[in-house]
Design an enzyme around this catalytic site. Structure first.
Site, mmCIF file in Angstrom:
data_model
loop_
_atom_site.group_PDB
_atom_site.id
_atom_site.type_symbol
_atom_site.label_atom_id
_atom_site.label_comp_id
_atom_site.label_asym_id
_atom_site.label_seq_id
_atom_site.Cartn_x
_atom_site.Cartn_y
_atom_site.Cartn_z
ATOM 1 N N LEU A 25 53.568 60.102 118.384
ATOM 2 C CA LEU A 25 52.320 59.644 117.787
ATOM 3 C C LEU A 25 52.402 58.137 117.552
ATOM 4 O O LEU A 25 53.485 57.600 117.297
ATOM 5 C CB LEU A 25 52.044 60.400 116.477
ATOM 6 N N GLU A 33 47.625 63.998 106.817
ATOM 7 C CA GLU A 33 46.874 64.347 108.019
ATOM 8 C C GLU A 33 47.611 65.440 108.786
ATOM 9 O O GLU A 33 47.014 66.404 109.260
ATOM 10 C CB GLU A 33 46.655 63.091 108.870
HETATM 11 N N1 FOL Z 1 45.801 66.744 115.482
HETATM 12 C C1 FOL Z 1 45.764 66.075 114.324
HETATM 13 N N2 FOL Z 1 44.663 66.103 113.575
HETATM 14 N N3 FOL Z 1 46.818 65.380 113.900
HETATM 15 C C2 FOL Z 1 47.966 65.341 114.627
HETATM 16 O O1 FOL Z 1 48.921 64.674 114.197
HETATM 17 C C3 FOL Z 1 48.049 66.030 115.849
HETATM 18 N N4 FOL Z 1 49.186 66.036 116.605
HETATM 19 C C4 FOL Z 1 49.202 66.720 117.732
HETATM 20 C C5 FOL Z 1 48.057 67.406 118.140
HETATM 21 N N5 FOL Z 1 46.941 67.409 117.409
HETATM 22 C C6 FOL Z 1 46.925 66.738 116.258
HETATM 23 C C7 FOL Z 1 50.422 66.769 118.582
HETATM 24 N N6 FOL Z 1 51.613 66.250 117.963
HETATM 25 C C8 FOL Z 1 53.761 68.265 114.990
HETATM 26 C C9 FOL Z 1 54.248 67.080 115.555
HETATM 27 C C10 FOL Z 1 53.523 66.422 116.532
HETATM 28 C C11 FOL Z 1 52.312 66.944 116.983
HETATM 29 C C12 FOL Z 1 51.841 68.118 116.418
HETATM 30 C C13 FOL Z 1 52.566 68.770 115.429
HETATM 31 C C14 FOL Z 1 54.530 68.954 113.927
HETATM 32 O O2 FOL Z 1 55.709 68.745 113.754
HETATM 33 N N7 FOL Z 1 53.851 69.809 113.131
HETATM 34 C C15 FOL Z 1 54.392 70.637 112.053
HETATM 35 C C16 FOL Z 1 54.266 69.946 110.717
HETATM 36 C C17 FOL Z 1 55.465 69.183 110.380
HETATM 37 C C18 FOL Z 1 55.334 68.494 109.029
HETATM 38 O O3 FOL Z 1 54.947 69.158 108.040
HETATM 39 O O4 FOL Z 1 55.566 67.278 108.983
HETATM 40 C C19 FOL Z 1 53.563 71.891 111.944
HETATM 41 O O5 FOL Z 1 54.069 72.870 111.389
HETATM 42 O O6 FOL Z 1 52.398 71.885 112.402
#
Ligand code: FOL
Length: 223
Positions: A25, A33
């Site tokens: 990102l 967010e």
């Molecule tokens: N949409 C939005 N609104 N924000 C984003 O940051 C986003 N990112 C992606 C796709 N759509 C999005 C793709 N990139 C994670 C990391 C990168 C990513 C998507 C998800 C991730 O690690 N998610 C974890 C949360 C971790 C935390 O709590 O910091 C999860 O459980 O969803």
């Protein structure tokens, strides 16, 4: 369940539609967010059978961009689209038991989830899936999967977080929903109330701030 399940794209982008830089990102973590992303993608539709999980469909580079400790994204069925049909980081036999589905196209991904979603409607002759009932289908990137999804009539909704700060980006969301082409293709911004209804939570203010970064939670739909 619908024969052609609706697809929802979820994305955070800068004013220039920047979504990524160097395989990650563009911004240093926006915790609130990302928490919104996690809550919304985890929350199954109201009145869905117990055990229902949403699916997150992503391209191979997006899979690789997720920190290994967070993938597969928990409490969601993870579908990774990769033309090679392989994920270097996952043993094929381990994939399904971790709730990871690997497909070679978006259409195959949707077909596979549809088969799981309609499980129980048919009794015999289905491939064993071991997938739970599927609720919402989210396309979580990156740009080539967003483009493929936007070409499908089933993609009726985009959850866009507008990031009001400029970051250097090398990857972009493929359509300016509020520009000429977006309008021509029928995309319109919904009300806050419609956003709240779809995401299943009350939003105090769609305009938010974390540190010095302002952002806005938006939803777009097309008829
Ligand atoms: N949409 C939005 N609104 N924000 C984003 O940051 C986003 N990112 C992606 C796709 N759509 C999005 C793709 N990139 C994670 C990391 C990168 C990513 C998507 C998800 C991730 O690690 N998610 C974890 C949360 C971790 C935390 O709590 O910091 C999860 O459980 O969803």
């Amino acid at each position: 369940p619908p024969h052609r399940p609706q697809l929802t794209l979820i994305v955070a982008a800068t004013h220039n539609l920047g979504i990524g830089k160097n395989g990650t990102l563009p911004w240093p973590s926006l915790k609130s967010e990302m928490a919104y992303f996690a809550r919304v993608t985890k929350r199954p539709p109201h009145s869905s059978p117990s055990g229902t999980k949403n699916a997150v469909i992503m391209g191979r580079k997006t899979w690789e961009s997720i920190p290994p400790k967070f993938r597969p994204l928990k409490d969601r069925v993870n579908v990774v689209v990769t033309s090679s049909g392989r994920l270097a980081s996952v043993e094929p036999e381990k994939a399904r038991e971790q709730g990871i589905v690997v497909t070679t196209s978006l259409e195959e991904a949707v077909d596979c989830l549809r088969a799981a979603g309609e499980k129980g409607a048919k009794s015999m002759g289905d491939a064993p899936t071991s997938l739970p009932p599927i609720g919402k289908l989210f396309i979580i990137g990156g740009s080539s999967l967003y483009r493929a999804a936007l070409d499908l009539p089933q993609a009726k909704r985009v959850l866009l977080t507008k990031i009001y700060k400029e970051y250097d980006c090398d990857t972009f969301f493929p359509l300016d929903l509020e520009g000429e082409e977006g309008k021509r293709r029928g995309w319109v911004k919904t009300s806050k109330q419609e956003l709240e209804e779809f995401v299943g939570e009350d939003i105090e203010d769609t305009r938010m701030k974390e540190g010095d970064v302002e952002f806005e939670l938006c939803m777009f739909e097309r008829g």
